[in-house]
Design an enzyme around this catalytic site. Structure first.
Site, PDB file in Angstrom:
ATOM      1  N   LYS A  67       0.809  -1.225   0.000  1.00  0.00           N
ATOM      2  CA  LYS A  67       0.000   0.000   0.000  1.00  0.00           C
ATOM      3  C   LYS A  67       0.839   1.270   0.000  1.00  0.00           C
ATOM      4  CE  LYS A  67      -4.358  -1.580   0.511  1.00  0.00           C
ATOM      5  NZ  LYS A  67      -5.513  -1.157  -0.291  1.00  0.00           N
ATOM      6  N   SER A  92      -9.004   0.302   7.785  1.00  0.00           N
ATOM      7  CA  SER A  92      -8.857  -0.441   9.036  1.00  0.00           C
ATOM      8  C   SER A  92      -7.455  -0.998   9.190  1.00  0.00           C
ATOM      9  CB  SER A  92      -9.865  -1.597   9.083  1.00  0.00           C
ATOM     10  OG  SER A  92      -9.625  -2.495   8.017  1.00  0.00           O
TER      11      SER A  92
END
Length: 334
Positions: A67, A92
Site C-alpha cells: 500500500k 482499518s
C-alpha cells in the site's frame, strides 16, 4: 530541474496504461523500497506443475505492505496547497499505515478514519507515524460520515485506499520491479484481490509482456469472482474470512480493468490460506499475514493447477502486518 515544494502544482491523473505505471515508478523510486524476491525449491516442488515460484516480498515494503506504493504516488501528485491542508482516508489497516507513513516522510498532516474494531497493532502503527485517528462504527455509512466530518473540519484531500487512478498506478509498480528482478521471463502472476487496486495495477503493468495475470480471493469474500461470473460488479460483500485485508468489495474503477485483463480469479478457503501462510513462514522465513498468503494459496489450488501453466509464476506477498500477541492461526487450529 528540482521543483521546490512550494512551487509544486497538482498532477492530473495519467491514463490507466502501462506507460503511466512506468512514470509512477520513476516518481516514487526514491521513496519506496525495491523489495526483494525470494525463491524456494521446496515450495516450487510442492506444486503439481512444479512451476518455479518468484515471491515479491511486499511484506518488506515500508509500512509492511504494498500500500505504501499507491500512497506515495498519490501524494507525489498533489499540489503544494493540497499538501499544506493535509490528507485523509478511511482504512482499518494497511492503507491507513501506508498513508500515515508517506505523509510523515513529507511533513504532511494525515487524518485517518478507522473502525473501532480495528486491530490494535494497526492502530498503534498509524499513531506511531503521527496521524490523527477518528474512530467510527464498523460500517460503511458511519465511515463515510466520519470522513466527511474530517474533511469539512480540516480541508484535507481524500486519498482512496484502492479505487483511484493514482492508487492503481502506484500499486502496479510492484510488477515492474519483479519483471526486472526475475532472472527469467514469467509465465504468470498471481495477485490477491480485495478492493482490486493491486490486481488492476498488476494487470495494467503486464500489458505487452506476455505475462498472464490471475487474481486470488478468499472464498469467504469472493465478490470479485462472483461478479466476473455474473458480468456485473457486486457492490457489497458479506465477508467472512481470516484475510482481513481482502474483505473489501472490489472497486468500481478496478472491476472493468480486471474484467478485461485478468484471466481468472481463483478462490481459496481460509484453511488453504492458513496452510499457505504456515508454509511461507516455515520455508521462506518471512512474516506473512493471511492476505499476503492468499496468492500462494491460489497457486497451490486445483483451480490454478488445472490450467497447466508452463513456466515460472510470480507471487505478490501483499503484506506482513499481523498481531503477534495472538496465537498464529495454525497454532489456534491445533
Amino acid at each position: 530541474m528540482v521543483v521546490k515544494q512550494e512551487d509544486r502544482n497538482a498532477v492530473s491523473p495519467l491514463p490507466l496504461a502501462r506507460p503511466s505505471i512506468l512514470a509512477a515508478h520513476e516518481a516514487i523510486l526514491h521513496q519506496i523500497h525495491r523489495t526483494p524476491i525470494f525463491t524456494s525449491s521446496s515450495l516450487s516442488a510442492s506444486l503439481p506443475g512444479k512451476n518455479k515460484l518468484y515471491f515479491k516480498a511486499e511484506n518488506l515494503q515500508k509500512g509492511g505492505a504494498f500500500k505504501f506504493r499507491g500512497a506515495s504516488y498519490s501524494l507525489s501528485c498533489l499540489s503544494a496547497e493540497e499538501l499544506a491542508r493535509g490528507v485523509c482516508t478511511h482504512s482499518s489497516g494497511n492503507h491507513a499505515g501506508a498513508l500515515a507513513l508517506a505523509a510523515k516522510e513529507r511533513g504532511v498532516k494525515c487524518y485517518v478514519v478507522m473502525p473501532n474494531n480495528s486491530a490494535r497493532p494497526k492502530i498503534d502503527a498509524v499513531r506511531s507515524y503521527g496521524a490523527s485517528i477518528t474512530f467510527c462504527e464498523p460500517n460503511a455509512p458511519a465511515r463515510a460520515a466520519a470522513l466527511a466530518a474530517v474533511q469539512a473540519q480540516t480541508g484535507a484531500t481524500f486519498i482512496p485506499p484502492y479505487d483511484a487512478v493514482n492508487t492503481i498506478l502506484g500499486q502496479g509498480t510492484a510488477l515492474l520491479e519483479l519483471l526486472d528482478q526475475a532472472p527469467e521471463p514469467l509465465a504468470a502472476m498471481v495477485v490477491p484481490v480485495g478492493g482490486g487496486g493491486l490486481l488492476a495495477g498488476t494487470a495494467l503493468a503486464a500489458e505487452g509482456t506476455g505475462v498472464r495475470v490471475f487474481g486470488a480471493e478468499p472464498a469467504g469474500a469472493d465478490d470479485c469472482a462472483q461478479g466476473l461470473k455474473e458480468g456485473k460488479r457486486r457492490e457489497d460483500v458479506q465477508a467472512n474470512t481470516i484475510a482481513d485485508g481482502l474483505r473489501t468489495p472490489v472497486g468500481a474503477l478496478n472491476f472493468p480493468i480486471i474484467q478485461e485483463k485478468v484471466e481468472k480469479v481463483v478462490t481459496v478457503t481460509d484453511e488453504d490460506i492458513i496452510e499457505a501462510m504456515r508454509l511461507m513462514w516455515e520455508r521462506l522465513k518471512l512474516v506473512v499475514e493471511p492476505s499476503g498468503a492468499t496468492a500462494f494459496a491460489a497457486a497451490r489450488s486445483p483451480q490454478f493447477q488445472e490450467l497447466c501453466i508452463q513456466g515460472p509464476v510470480g507471487i505478490i506477498i501483499s503484506g506482513g502486518n499481523i498481531d503477534l500477541s495472538k496465537p498464529l492461526p495454525w497454532v489456534r487450529r491445533e
